[in-house]
Structure formats: structure tokens, C-alpha cells
Design a protein around this motif. Structure first.
Motif, short mmCIF file in Angstrom:
data_model
loop_
_atom_site.label_atom_id
_atom_site.label_comp_id
_atom_site.label_asym_id
_atom_site.label_seq_id
_atom_site.Cartn_x
_atom_site.Cartn_y
_atom_site.Cartn_z
N PRO A 7 0.84 -1.21 0.00
CA PRO A 7 0.00 0.00 0.00
C PRO A 7 0.87 1.25 0.00
O PRO A 7 1.99 1.25 0.49
CB PRO A 7 -0.81 -0.11 1.29
CG PRO A 7 -0.17 -1.18 2.08
CD PRO A 7 0.69 -2.00 1.18
N ASP A 11 -1.48 5.64 2.75
CA ASP A 11 -2.60 4.80 3.16
C ASP A 11 -2.41 4.26 4.58
O ASP A 11 -3.40 3.91 5.23
CB ASP A 11 -2.78 3.63 2.21
CG ASP A 11 -3.29 4.05 0.83
OD1 ASP A 11 -3.13 3.27 -0.10
OD2 ASP A 11 -3.85 5.15 0.72
N ASP A 14 -4.38 6.08 7.30
CA ASP A 14 -5.81 5.82 7.15
C ASP A 14 -6.15 4.42 7.65
O ASP A 14 -7.19 4.23 8.29
CB ASP A 14 -6.25 5.98 5.69
CG ASP A 14 -6.28 7.44 5.25
OD1 ASP A 14 -6.13 8.34 6.11
OD2 ASP A 14 -6.45 7.67 4.04
N GLN A 15 -5.29 3.47 7.38
CA GLN A 15 -5.53 2.11 7.85
C GLN A 15 -5.50 2.04 9.38
O GLN A 15 -6.28 1.32 10.00
CB GLN A 15 -4.53 1.13 7.24
CG GLN A 15 -4.68 0.96 5.74
CD GLN A 15 -6.10 0.62 5.31
OE1 GLN A 15 -6.74 -0.25 5.89
NE2 GLN A 15 -6.60 1.33 4.31
N ARG A 16 -4.60 2.81 9.99
CA ARG A 16 -4.54 2.85 11.46
C ARG A 16 -5.81 3.49 12.02
O ARG A 16 -6.33 3.04 13.05
CB ARG A 16 -3.29 3.60 11.93
CG ARG A 16 -2.00 2.85 11.59
CD ARG A 16 -0.79 3.36 12.34
NE ARG A 16 -0.67 4.79 12.46
CZ ARG A 16 0.11 5.56 11.70
NH1 ARG A 16 0.82 5.04 10.73
NH2 ARG A 16 0.16 6.86 11.91
N SER A 55 -15.84 7.00 3.56
CA SER A 55 -15.84 5.54 3.67
C SER A 55 -17.14 4.96 3.13
O SER A 55 -18.23 5.47 3.39
CB SER A 55 -15.66 5.11 5.12
OG SER A 55 -15.79 3.70 5.22
#
Length: 117
Positions: A7, A11, A14-16, A55
């Protein structure tokens, strides 16, 4: 076998954030700022809000994230406001006039150590 590219670096935050939101147990809430801190991004509450706004994950418990004062961020009476109230109440969270009592700042070590006893 096809190789997947890692990734993009942007990103990872944002994933965290998404992981911190997904970690909120049913019936519990947190502020945008608390989610940002839990994701290692203190002071980035607006980033959390922007990520939630875009989202499209139907399984993301977005309704458990509130403003710092415990208020629902949607305009009172809007469809989104009513939906968030409905989801929170279905989980046993008390919503009074669009506001929820947030938990104490459990991630603030100074508050834990120095609170009056």
C-alpha cells in the motif's frame, strides 16, 4: 502468482484510523480526537472525520465516533443524525438531545495519574 504492490505510504495512517474505529466495542463511543490519538495521529481529528465521510464500508462502526463534546456531528433532524441515534441506542448507548457521554480520557496518562481521589 501475481505480486501485490505494498500500500502507498499515505494509506498507512488511514488504515490505522480505520483499525482504531473497528476496535471500538459495541456500546462504546469515542471522539474523533481520541480515534486520531489511538491511531498515532494526535491532533488529526479532522482527518478522522474526512475518512469517515468518504468511507463506503457498510461494516465500519462509524456511528460510535462523535465530536469532542459528545455531540453527533450531523445536523439535528437530518437522516444521518437519526440513523446515528438509532444505531447508538440499539447498542445501549444513551443519547440525550443528540449528545452522548464520552468515556474519560483513558489514554491520557497524566489524567489517570493526577486525577483527584
Amino acid at each position: 502468482m501475481a505480486r501485490l504492490d505494498p500500500p502507498a505510504a499515505h494509506d498507512a495512517p488511514d488504515q490505522r484510523i480505520l483499525a482504531a474505529i473497528r476496535a471500538l466495542p459495541r456500546g462504546q463511543v469515542a471522539s474523533y480526537g481520541a480515534i486520531a490519538r489511538r491511531a498515532g495521529l494526535p491532533g488529526r481529528a479532522r482527518r478522522v472525520a474526512r475518512l469517515l465521510a468518504r468511507s463506503e464500508d457498510p461494516g465500519l462502526p462509524w456511528h460510535r465516533v462523535l465530536r469532542a463534546d459528545g455531540r453527533i456531528a450531523f445536523p439535528p433532524g437530518s437522516d444521518a443524525f437519526r440513523e446515528q441515534c438509532r444505531r447508538l441506542q440499539a447498542e445501549g448507548v444513551q443519547v440525550v438531545r443528540g449528545r452522548v457521554r464520552l468515556p474519560p480520557a483513558e489514554d491520557d496518562l497524566d489524567a489517570v495519574l493526577w486525577r483527584p481521589r
